[in-house]
Design a protein around this motif. Sequence first.
Motif, PDB file in Angstrom:
ATOM      1  N   TYR A 209       0.833  -5.525  -3.342  1.00  0.00           N
ATOM      2  CA  TYR A 209       1.362  -5.977  -2.441  1.00  0.00           C
ATOM      3  C   TYR A 209       0.814  -5.354  -1.131  1.00  0.00           C
ATOM      4  O   TYR A 209       0.293  -3.900  -1.130  1.00  0.00           O
ATOM      5  CB  TYR A 209       2.912  -5.621  -2.313  1.00  0.00           C
ATOM      6  CG  TYR A 209       3.899  -6.137  -3.556  1.00  0.00           C
ATOM      7  CD1 TYR A 209       4.155  -7.440  -3.520  1.00  0.00           C
ATOM      8  CD2 TYR A 209       3.732  -5.347  -4.604  1.00  0.00           C
ATOM      9  CE1 TYR A 209       4.996  -7.830  -4.616  1.00  0.00           C
ATOM     10  CE2 TYR A 209       4.576  -5.919  -5.760  1.00  0.00           C
ATOM     11  CZ  TYR A 209       5.087  -7.259  -5.641  1.00  0.00           C
ATOM     12  OH  TYR A 209       5.579  -7.688  -6.773  1.00  0.00           O
ATOM     13  N   THR A 210       0.638  -6.030   0.075  1.00  0.00           N
ATOM     14  CA  THR A 210       0.282  -5.475   1.356  1.00  0.00           C
ATOM     15  C   THR A 210       1.522  -5.648   2.312  1.00  0.00           C
ATOM     16  O   THR A 210       1.814  -6.680   2.365  1.00  0.00           O
ATOM     17  CB  THR A 210      -1.038  -5.873   1.742  1.00  0.00           C
ATOM     18  OG1 THR A 210      -2.114  -5.489   0.908  1.00  0.00           O
ATOM     19  CG2 THR A 210      -1.550  -5.377   3.287  1.00  0.00           C
ATOM     20  N   VAL A 211       1.750  -4.536   2.784  1.00  0.00           N
ATOM     21  CA  VAL A 211       2.915  -4.656   3.987  1.00  0.00           C
ATOM     22  C   VAL A 211       2.526  -4.276   5.236  1.00  0.00           C
ATOM     23  O   VAL A 211       1.679  -3.403   5.499  1.00  0.00           O
ATOM     24  CB  VAL A 211       4.042  -3.661   3.581  1.00  0.00           C
ATOM     25  CG1 VAL A 211       5.191  -3.871   4.667  1.00  0.00           C
ATOM     26  CG2 VAL A 211       4.571  -3.909   2.232  1.00  0.00           C
ATOM     27  N   THR A 212       2.828  -5.197   6.344  1.00  0.00           N
ATOM     28  CA  THR A 212       2.302  -4.949   7.541  1.00  0.00           C
ATOM     29  C   THR A 212       3.333  -4.695   8.683  1.00  0.00           C
ATOM     30  O   THR A 212       4.314  -5.318   8.584  1.00  0.00           O
ATOM     31  CB  THR A 212       1.583  -6.248   7.970  1.00  0.00           C
ATOM     32  OG1 THR A 212       0.421  -6.571   6.956  1.00  0.00           O
ATOM     33  CG2 THR A 212       0.800  -6.043   9.434  1.00  0.00           C
ATOM     34  N   ALA A 213       3.184  -3.681   9.366  1.00  0.00           N
ATOM     35  CA  ALA A 213       3.987  -3.536  10.479  1.00  0.00           C
ATOM     36  C   ALA A 213       3.461  -3.474  11.786  1.00  0.00           C
ATOM     37  O   ALA A 213       2.356  -2.767  12.027  1.00  0.00           O
ATOM     38  CB  ALA A 213       4.651  -1.993  10.227  1.00  0.00           C
ATOM     39  N   GLU A 214       4.009  -4.394  12.762  1.00  0.00           N
ATOM     40  CA  GLU A 214       3.222  -4.793  13.887  1.00  0.00           C
ATOM     41  C   GLU A 214       4.349  -4.408  14.965  1.00  0.00           C
ATOM     42  O   GLU A 214       5.435  -4.865  15.133  1.00  0.00           O
ATOM     43  CB  GLU A 214       2.965  -6.122  14.063  1.00  0.00           C
ATOM     44  CG  GLU A 214       2.086  -6.670  15.576  1.00  0.00           C
ATOM     45  CD  GLU A 214       1.612  -7.952  15.444  1.00  0.00           C
ATOM     46  OE1 GLU A 214       0.955  -8.275  16.459  1.00  0.00           O
ATOM     47  OE2 GLU A 214       1.883  -8.556  14.305  1.00  0.00           O
TER      48      GLU A 214
END
Length: 824
Positions: A209-214
């Motif tokens: 999984y890849t989690v992105t926080a923007e």
Amino acid sequence: MFPEPCTPQSVDAALDCTTNIALVSWNFSNSTRLYTATAAARDGHQYSCSTPDTWCEITDLHCDEWYNVTVTAHNDNCNSLQSLEKEIKAVPCDPINPTAYLDCDVNAIEVFWDNSDGAASYVVIAENSDGLTQSCNTTDTNCELTNLQCGQIYNISIIGLNEQCNTLRPSKAIAAIETVPCPPQNVEAYIENNTALISWELSNRTVSYTVTAEGSDGHTTTCTTSEINCQIPALHCSQTYTITAQAFDDNCNSKQSSSYDIGTAPCAPEEIIANVDCNSNRVVVSWGRINGAISYGVTAEGSDGHTHTHNTTETRHEMLDLHCGQPYTITITTLSYGWNDIASTSVQIQTAPCIPENLTAELNCDSNAVSFSWDDTDGAKLYTVTARDSQRVTALFNTSDTKAQIPHLQCGEYYTISVLATDNICKSPQSAVVNVHAVPCPPQSAKADLDCANNIISLHWDQSKGAESYIVTAKGGDSYKSSYNTTNTSYEVKEVECGETLTMNVAAMNEKCTSSIGSSVTTDTVPCDPQNVDVRLDCNLNTALVSWDYSKGALWYTAIAEGPNGNIQSCRTSETSCRTPMLLCGQLYSVYVIASDSTCNQSQSSIVEIQTVAASKSSIEFVEHDIPFTNPFWMFLINPAPCSPQNVSAYLDCPTHTTSVLWEQSDGAMFYIAIAEGMEGDRYPCNATETSCEIIDLPCGQIYSITILAMDEICTSLPSPAFEIQTVPCIPQNVVAHMNCESNNVSVFWDPSNGTESYIVTAEGSNGHRASCNATDTECEITDVYCGRNYYITVQAIRMQCNSSQSSAFTIKTGDSRVQKNLE
């Protein structure tokens, strides 16, 4: 007997499209026990089934082939004619070269194949593990399967259809395709110390999984994991972040999950500035204003436990009660609703140092350096040390320790030392001074002389300034150490151990200190006496192999063998053994070893006495006697070894065949062995304790070489010079005689005898008449014999010194040429 069966009638054939099996049936035929149904294809393939019933199934039909089906009836005697043909066509062939792949972007499976014989159209079916299917129909050779579930494995199969067989039938899967992962569900997050802790539900058939926080300020960061949670650290303060997650397998990735928004904690105060007033220890701290802050908490914590706290709505604060010489940690905290207090990055300050106290100094006599110390001064990061002698400043340096050392003082000088505390910003008032006297100057030009005979070292040196006395130290090896005191500038070191390398040091002393060591002198003591001397005498070569234990301090050794009349032989080596040159035979030698170095050679071992043997050349080989000599007192005494006997002579007693051997007395001999050796290697010995012996019964007609060996209890001498002797001639053998009647002469013959120079033949008649002849070969003729008489014929071998005994007698009667039998 059965009649011929009738031909089967009403033959029918039907194809089961799901199994590709033909069911053949017909009416009953009279006189029939068995039927055979046969399907023959146009490609030559043929298959039959036999049955007593009126039907049977034909399997293994080739796909897309026309078959003509006939039935024949049988009994025990005859076969019927074939029935009328019934035509049937097999199912279409399966598509060939099928391929399938997943389009990750649309989650659709693209399937391709080549045309199959007999197929008018195709159905492509995708079935997952739950039994759910998706299909597509086409008359082309490709098809796209859509509306597939995410995160599933679909088995793909292709079925060809025609007008006859247009229903689905089982087909082998051509591929197993995994669809794209499902997007992660129920993504949640919370903030702790500006780190986002994110979790979600497991997505089927996902590798990672890849989690992105923007963030709202554009800051974007990610985390990748194979678990269902991860952490994203170092988020910016006072920001709102949108969190999304995406699932990945080995080939594709899912769509983004639903987003989750979360806000970070307020920022801590920044741009903190703190200033110290060195004279008053007043500290002023200021910082930048933070949006949304209600107030600020100011905390100053000293290393001594003192704490100053204050709350303010301003961005500046003044502290007047801080202790001197203390490091303080100043922290500004943002106070806000909904969050715990947000502390700033701490700033360190140092208040002005306190004044140093209890300054003391001590002189290091060994290094001629002054060491001084003082109490730990609060707040001091560095101390400035100043040293002055009677004329000038000799040292000025900084240190962070509460002690210092000034090396290399001028010997005999008077010094004033002061210490100033500083923290690189502020300085303390100067402390009280301390005064120090330097140590005496170290002695110089030390020299040492070694008395080899007495093993005494004489050491002397120059006068040292300020010295009241001197201490001399001698060190050697791992344990030897001695010290001596003197008021003079020389000293004799006695009773030192042998084989040592001594380092001699001299230091000057006064009532308080001993100076550093002046020039050092290294000298070697005399080598130790060699111990455990061992001598091995080579009886054959008349040399001595001398060995001994390693002598401490020796560079080389000389082994000396000292005989009578000043005869000396020696060998020199750096090892612990050597062999002497050839020694005189039959002499008593004293053997000892001298250890030497580059200076002395007086170290001598105990004496070992050995007795040598003869040293004469001979072709006779003897076993070497390797004799060791040892005893606990290093004195070795053995009996003298003999020289080779000389002036050997021998005399043969012809009648008794006895050889008498004589020689001169050999020094040191206890007994002798005389050996007579023949040409064929045969030996005849005799033993004697005097200078003669007799060898009896030597074989006749031989030349013998006689040598003498002198012996004692240990050694055998080399053989004496050889003396040759010839034994008595052998008695002639096989004597025969012939009578010449015309001349009345007797011819005599015999075999040759060893060791003979000539022969004498004698004929003795019965009346006492004697006649003879001489010869140098093996025959002669006797004349002057009387006729009609009996004669005894004998032959004797003659040599200058000795004659042999008479041969056996033969008889012959004169006047008759017949040879008579040997009397014996």
